[in-house]
Design a protein around this motif. Sequence first.
Motif, PDB file in Angstrom:
ATOM      1  N   LEU A  88       0.833  -1.207   0.000  1.00 38.89           N
ATOM      2  CA  LEU A  88       0.000   0.000   0.000  1.00 38.89           C
ATOM      3  C   LEU A  88       0.867   1.256   0.000  1.00 38.89           C
ATOM      4  O   LEU A  88       0.559   2.234  -0.701  1.00 38.89           O
ATOM      5  CB  LEU A  88      -0.905  -0.020   1.233  1.00 38.89           C
ATOM      6  CG  LEU A  88      -1.846   1.180   1.391  1.00 38.89           C
ATOM      7  CD1 LEU A  88      -2.817   1.259   0.218  1.00 38.89           C
ATOM      8  CD2 LEU A  88      -2.627   1.067   2.701  1.00 38.89           C
ATOM      9  N   GLN A  89       1.957   1.208   0.751  1.00 44.56           N
ATOM     10  CA  GLN A  89       2.871   2.352   0.758  1.00 44.56           C
ATOM     11  C   GLN A  89       3.474   2.572  -0.624  1.00 44.56           C
ATOM     12  O   GLN A  89       3.616   3.709  -1.091  1.00 44.56           O
ATOM     13  CB  GLN A  89       3.983   2.124   1.795  1.00 44.56           C
ATOM     14  CG  GLN A  89       3.508   2.141   3.239  1.00 44.56           C
ATOM     15  CD  GLN A  89       3.038   3.515   3.649  1.00 44.56           C
ATOM     16  OE1 GLN A  89       3.500   4.517   3.125  1.00 44.56           O
ATOM     17  NE2 GLN A  89       2.091   3.560   4.578  1.00 44.56           N
ATOM     18  N   TYR A 136       2.092   1.663  -3.481  1.00 40.46           N
ATOM     19  CA  TYR A 136       1.033   2.217  -4.343  1.00 40.46           C
ATOM     20  C   TYR A 136       0.821   3.702  -4.063  1.00 40.46           C
ATOM     21  O   TYR A 136       0.596   4.503  -4.985  1.00 40.46           O
ATOM     22  CB  TYR A 136      -0.268   1.452  -4.107  1.00 40.46           C
ATOM     23  CG  TYR A 136      -0.234   0.028  -4.637  1.00 40.46           C
ATOM     24  CD1 TYR A 136       0.586  -0.316  -5.720  1.00 40.46           C
ATOM     25  CD2 TYR A 136      -1.004  -0.974  -4.051  1.00 40.46           C
ATOM     26  CE1 TYR A 136       0.624  -1.615  -6.189  1.00 40.46           C
ATOM     27  CE2 TYR A 136      -0.973  -2.274  -4.518  1.00 40.46           C
ATOM     28  CZ  TYR A 136      -0.151  -2.598  -5.591  1.00 40.46           C
ATOM     29  OH  TYR A 136      -0.106  -3.870  -6.046  1.00 40.46           O
ATOM     30  N   LYS A 137       0.887   4.055  -2.801  1.00 40.45           N
ATOM     31  CA  LYS A 137       0.728   5.475  -2.465  1.00 40.45           C
ATOM     32  C   LYS A 137       1.855   6.306  -3.051  1.00 40.45           C
ATOM     33  O   LYS A 137       1.630   7.425  -3.538  1.00 40.45           O
ATOM     34  CB  LYS A 137       0.692   5.642  -0.947  1.00 40.45           C
ATOM     35  CG  LYS A 137      -0.615   5.183  -0.322  1.00 40.45           C
ATOM     36  CD  LYS A 137      -0.610   5.440   1.186  1.00 40.45           C
ATOM     37  CE  LYS A 137      -1.927   5.014   1.823  1.00 40.45           C
ATOM     38  NZ  LYS A 137      -1.942   5.252   3.281  1.00 40.45           N
ATOM     39  N   GLU A 138       3.081   5.740  -3.011  1.00 36.23           N
ATOM     40  CA  GLU A 138       4.201   6.455  -3.612  1.00 36.23           C
ATOM     41  C   GLU A 138       3.991   6.642  -5.109  1.00 36.23           C
ATOM     42  O   GLU A 138       4.219   7.723  -5.660  1.00 36.23           O
ATOM     43  CB  GLU A 138       5.506   5.694  -3.350  1.00 36.23           C
ATOM     44  CG  GLU A 138       5.955   5.695  -1.899  1.00 36.23           C
ATOM     45  CD  GLU A 138       6.394   7.074  -1.472  1.00 36.23           C
ATOM     46  OE1 GLU A 138       6.818   7.855  -2.350  1.00 36.23           O
ATOM     47  OE2 GLU A 138       6.300   7.370  -0.264  1.00 36.23           O
ATOM     48  N   GLU A 157       1.100   6.586  -6.671  1.00 33.93           N
ATOM     49  CA  GLU A 157       0.002   7.540  -6.878  1.00 33.93           C
ATOM     50  C   GLU A 157       0.486   8.974  -6.688  1.00 33.93           C
ATOM     51  O   GLU A 157       0.100   9.876  -7.440  1.00 33.93           O
ATOM     52  CB  GLU A 157      -1.120   7.225  -5.890  1.00 33.93           C
ATOM     53  CG  GLU A 157      -2.358   8.097  -6.093  1.00 33.93           C
ATOM     54  CD  GLU A 157      -3.442   7.748  -5.098  1.00 33.93           C
ATOM     55  OE1 GLU A 157      -4.509   8.386  -5.159  1.00 33.93           O
ATOM     56  OE2 GLU A 157      -3.220   6.845  -4.262  1.00 33.93           O
ATOM     57  N   ARG A 158       1.376   9.166  -5.694  1.00 34.80           N
ATOM     58  CA  ARG A 158       1.913  10.506  -5.471  1.00 34.80           C
ATOM     59  C   ARG A 158       2.735  10.966  -6.675  1.00 34.80           C
ATOM     60  O   ARG A 158       2.647  12.121  -7.111  1.00 34.80           O
ATOM     61  CB  ARG A 158       2.773  10.501  -4.200  1.00 34.80           C
ATOM     62  CG  ARG A 158       3.109  11.884  -3.689  1.00 34.80           C
ATOM     63  CD  ARG A 158       3.940  11.816  -2.408  1.00 34.80           C
ATOM     64  NE  ARG A 158       3.202  11.199  -1.319  1.00 34.80           N
ATOM     65  CZ  ARG A 158       3.448   9.998  -0.815  1.00 34.80           C
ATOM     66  NH1 ARG A 158       4.433   9.271  -1.313  1.00 34.80           N
ATOM     67  NH2 ARG A 158       2.735   9.507   0.174  1.00 34.80           N
ATOM     68  N   LYS A 193       0.324  11.743  -9.498  1.00 39.91           N
ATOM     69  CA  LYS A 193      -0.314  13.041  -9.262  1.00 39.91           C
ATOM     70  C   LYS A 193       0.630  14.178  -9.613  1.00 39.91           C
ATOM     71  O   LYS A 193       0.221  15.194 -10.180  1.00 39.91           O
ATOM     72  CB  LYS A 193      -0.735  13.147  -7.798  1.00 39.91           C
ATOM     73  CG  LYS A 193      -1.965  12.322  -7.470  1.00 39.91           C
ATOM     74  CD  LYS A 193      -2.368  12.512  -6.009  1.00 39.91           C
ATOM     75  CE  LYS A 193      -3.619  11.702  -5.687  1.00 39.91           C
ATOM     76  NZ  LYS A 193      -4.028  11.856  -4.275  1.00 39.91           N
TER      77      LYS A 193
END
Length: 469
Positions: free
Chosen positions: A346-347, A349-351, A353-354, A357
């Motif tokens: 998840l971390q 994926y968040k990276e 996604e960041r 973005k």
Amino acid sequence: MEGKLHSLTDVLKKTLFFFEALTVAELTPYVHRKMLRDYTLPQVEEKVTQCLRQHACFYVDNNNGWHLDLEGQRENDGFYSLLLKRQQPLSLKEVVKTGAIKSKNKKIRRLFTDEAALIADGRFIQLNNGHWGLTEWEVEAGQFALKHLVIKALKLHPGGLLLPQLYEVVNAWRPTSMPAVEGVLRKFPFFELLGGGVWSYNPSIQAAYEGLIKRYLGSLNRQKQRWRRDRERWRKRVTLLENQLQEAGAAHREAAAALAQRAEEINRHEYLVTQMAEKELLLSLRKKEIFRYREHINKLEAKANSILHQCRLWVQRARDAEKEIHQLQQNNAKNQASLESLFSKLQQYKERERENKGRLADLKDRHATRVAELQTEIVELRQKLERVQETARQEERRLREEINLLTNDLKESLEKGDEGHRSRQLLQQELTHCQEEYRRLKMHLRNPLVRMAVRLCSWFGGYHGRQAV
């Protein structure tokens, strides 16, 4: 003369040189002030007496007053003359090395170089640094008591002195005041007041006074010692009586304790007899209770066996529950590990996604910049189109005016004749040709700038054609 005196002998020489005659009791305070401060006054007095008797430069008179012999020894006269000449302390070894004193008699020179001869000579004193000086140099009169200074002044003037004269003499040795000098004169009886305010000194009265004071102090000391002995005797007696009183008190306490212990033993014996009777009664009752307790114990054992069986069942259930809990803990650990892996993903994926973005924001910025540029170009093209349209309208208006002019000219030419008719026909043809050419250019060239340029060219071409006609 700089430096401190070397020994007790030098201090005694200085003191006796100034006062000429003093008793041992009078010398002791001055010596104790200069040296031997760790000793008591009786010990200092003993040391002073021993030193005075050891050296030949001191002698005693009939009144127990000690004097200093200033005649000296003949073999030390050369060194005395040298010190008088130099007026400063000298080292005996340096004088002998430099040969400042020349003597043909070797025996006299050997005696002169002996320090023991200088110590026994009242004219010389030795300093701490090993140098030798004269006793008569720089006598420190400020260290002596005012009484002794007054005695010395009156000894120097046997006929007596008035109080102001005596004050001047004493003040020259030590700063003082006239009331202090007068107080000393009136305090001691050996200062006599003669006629006309003249004061004199009587040594016999001083000797009697000092003897009386000495006897008085001796009687006080004896009384003090007797009082101390009595006090010590009474203290010992009181201590003995206190010890006897303590022993008697201890004996009384022991007797009272013994009597109390005996009474306690009697009471205890009676109590034990009573207790034995009660014990026998209680023993019979206890036997009955024991039988009843045995029956009760049997019942309790049966009950305990049943409880033990239930406890074993509960223990088995508890062990099963522990196994189940252990299995659940293992499953929990596995789930925890999977959760940690999922959390790490998840971390990630968040990276991502960041990052996406960020990229999207960059693209939006670029798109907004491009749109703004395109809008700016559209505005500029619209402005250019408006300018070209305005130019075309002006050109069309101008051409219409020309057509009107040509029409008028044609009418005039028709009126004038055939030549005008031909000119009119030519003009009409030329006008038709221009209109066709205008339509053709308008269709092919839609750019306003080009359209305007074509119109200008066509206009100039038509104008030259008319001139040719």
